[in-house]
Design a protein around this motif. Sequence first.
Motif, PDB file in Angstrom:
ATOM      1  N   ALA A  57     -13.305   6.667 -17.178  1.00 51.24           N
ATOM      2  CA  ALA A  57     -12.847   5.339 -17.566  1.00 51.24           C
ATOM      3  C   ALA A  57     -12.982   5.179 -19.078  1.00 51.24           C
ATOM      4  CB  ALA A  57     -13.670   4.271 -16.839  1.00 51.24           C
ATOM      5  N   PRO A  58     -12.271   4.203 -19.687  1.00 52.67           N
ATOM      6  CA  PRO A  58     -12.400   3.984 -21.134  1.00 52.67           C
ATOM      7  C   PRO A  58     -13.842   3.814 -21.594  1.00 52.67           C
ATOM      8  CG  PRO A  58     -10.527   2.756 -20.304  1.00 52.67           C
ATOM      9  CD  PRO A  58     -11.209   3.347 -19.102  1.00 52.67           C
ATOM     10  N   ALA A 111      -8.305   5.968 -17.059  1.00 54.42           N
ATOM     11  CA  ALA A 111      -7.623   4.904 -16.334  1.00 54.42           C
ATOM     12  C   ALA A 111      -8.640   3.824 -16.017  1.00 54.42           C
ATOM     13  CB  ALA A 111      -6.979   5.441 -15.041  1.00 54.42           C
ATOM     14  N   GLY A 112      -8.177   2.747 -15.418  1.00 52.22           N
ATOM     15  CA  GLY A 112      -9.076   1.665 -15.042  1.00 52.22           C
ATOM     16  C   GLY A 112      -8.911   0.445 -15.913  1.00 52.22           C
ATOM     17  N   TYR A 151      -2.469   5.284 -14.535  1.00 50.04           N
ATOM     18  CA  TYR A 151      -2.636   3.995 -13.876  1.00 50.04           C
ATOM     19  C   TYR A 151      -2.419   4.165 -12.382  1.00 50.04           C
ATOM     20  CZ  TYR A 151      -1.093  -0.551 -12.061  1.00 50.04           C
ATOM     21  OH  TYR A 151      -0.928  -1.674 -11.294  1.00 50.04           O
ATOM     22  N   GLY A 152      -3.254   3.517 -11.610  1.00 53.68           N
ATOM     23  CA  GLY A 152      -3.109   3.537 -10.167  1.00 53.68           C
ATOM     24  C   GLY A 152      -4.122   2.606  -9.551  1.00 53.68           C
ATOM     25  N   ALA A 170      -3.306   5.107  -3.572  1.00 52.79           N
ATOM     26  CA  ALA A 170      -3.867   6.451  -3.417  1.00 52.79           C
ATOM     27  C   ALA A 170      -3.921   7.222  -4.726  1.00 52.79           C
ATOM     28  CB  ALA A 170      -3.064   7.243  -2.375  1.00 52.79           C
ATOM     29  N   GLY A 171      -4.337   6.550  -5.783  1.00 49.75           N
ATOM     30  CA  GLY A 171      -4.558   7.264  -7.029  1.00 49.75           C
ATOM     31  C   GLY A 171      -3.524   6.992  -8.093  1.00 49.75           C
ATOM     32  N   VAL A 172      -3.478   7.884  -9.103  1.00 49.97           N
ATOM     33  CA  VAL A 172      -2.626   7.688 -10.278  1.00 49.97           C
ATOM     34  C   VAL A 172      -1.153   7.816  -9.898  1.00 49.97           C
ATOM     35  CG1 VAL A 172      -2.008   8.594 -12.541  1.00 49.97           C
ATOM     36  CG2 VAL A 172      -4.406   8.501 -11.853  1.00 49.97           C
TER      37      VAL A 172
END
Length: 470
Positions: free
Chosen positions: A201-202, A226-227, A249-250, A255-257
């Motif tokens: 995450a960032p 992401a996040g 992004y997701g 189910a994910g990115v």
Amino acid sequence: MDQLKPKPGNSFPLTPLGFLERAATVYGDCSSVVYDNITYTWSQTYRRCLQLASSLSSVGIETGHVVSIVAPNIPAMYELHFAVPMSGAILNTINTRLDARTISVLLQHSESKLVFVDHLVSALIIEAISLFPTHTKTPRLVVVTDHDDGVKTLDFIDTYENMVRNAMAAVGATNIFLRKIDVPTIYSLIREHGVTHMCGAPVVLNMLSKFPQAEPLDRPVHILTAGAPPPAPVLLRTESLGFIVSHGYGLTETAGVVVSCAWKPHWNMLPATEKARLKARQGVRTIGFTEVDVVDPKTGLGVKRDGLTRGEIVMRGGCVMLGYLKDEESTSKCMRDGWFYSGDVAVLHPDGYIDIKDRSKDVIISGGENISSAEVESILYSHPLIDEAAVVARPDPLWQETPCAFVCLKKELTQKPSEKDIIEYCRGRLPHYMVPKAVVFKQELPKTATGKVQKFVLRDIAKSMLHSRM
């Protein structure tokens, strides 16, 4: 032409289980898992997953049953992502940072038949099960430890030793596990194992880039983040160490990115600040996803590709969930006309790249103006004395809501800025209505196990601040 049409029973869905079987065949002798002093190959992982799936079936786990796991990022989580669907059951992963009451509700709602629990949080799960209503059937517990005594059946045991999880199988790569985010350990593992790709995450990027002993990497490491939109200053610092950052992004529901910031070669010629701005965008749909758009949530019509007009991200495709378990009302709110409405507010740029401005619930409405908390956070992150920052809405009797900033200062400071100093810094870089009206200094921001800031906790604090001043 009729003979070319698939016949009933002759078509099979593509699932990650097929990835694992293929990895065992093609990359059987290659390492699949590294965790402390434990290493498995792909053929061993495949065999262990099959044995665990068989054990699950032998103790009565059937198709449609729910098997839960409460554990950090350890090999046990990995193996269960294959073994549970192999048995026909449904895997329910539960955050280790939740309280006993919330976990109890999740276990009851999912009707879990079996719960795998990491040995360090077993007391938490025992407390959660103790909160079940009287005469309610409780799930069976299986404690996961870090000792490997071989695969055991689940007939009458309380412990299944060091199991191992899943989507790396497609390329036969090696998974490096660590229980928690520890920056020195991350750098050590990168160098020891020649890590080429990682996720974070960032907030994790920020931790890596601010580490005092951090030195430029010996070789580039691709890192997917992401996040939340990563602040440009954090991207610049991270890449200066040799990380190559990609933004995705997701959601759990997809189910994910499903969207990534596909990089264009000519962007490499741009100044560093401009490259960071482009990388902060979420991007375009991945090749395995059907459709992604940004629409007006009221009309369902696509917004203009002007980088200004805001709308809600919507998606449809084979990776989108069927619905929320036993919650038709919530499902109907986010699933409309075949589209999943994400709740994320974004714009579409002329080149078709999506740029998230905020979660709909994180947009701050002040005096009729919409304020993006992500934009305010980006300014706060550019302050030379601020280490971490998060912005949420604080109820206001006049303006409805006003921005409230929570910041962590750099630890080595001898002279610390005041609330007024931070506000004045923002005032020189933001429209007046976007400037935080309050700044709260924290030692650490509340985060999930994966490093996401828990804004709902901060919103509760901001609300209590208002009540305490009334």
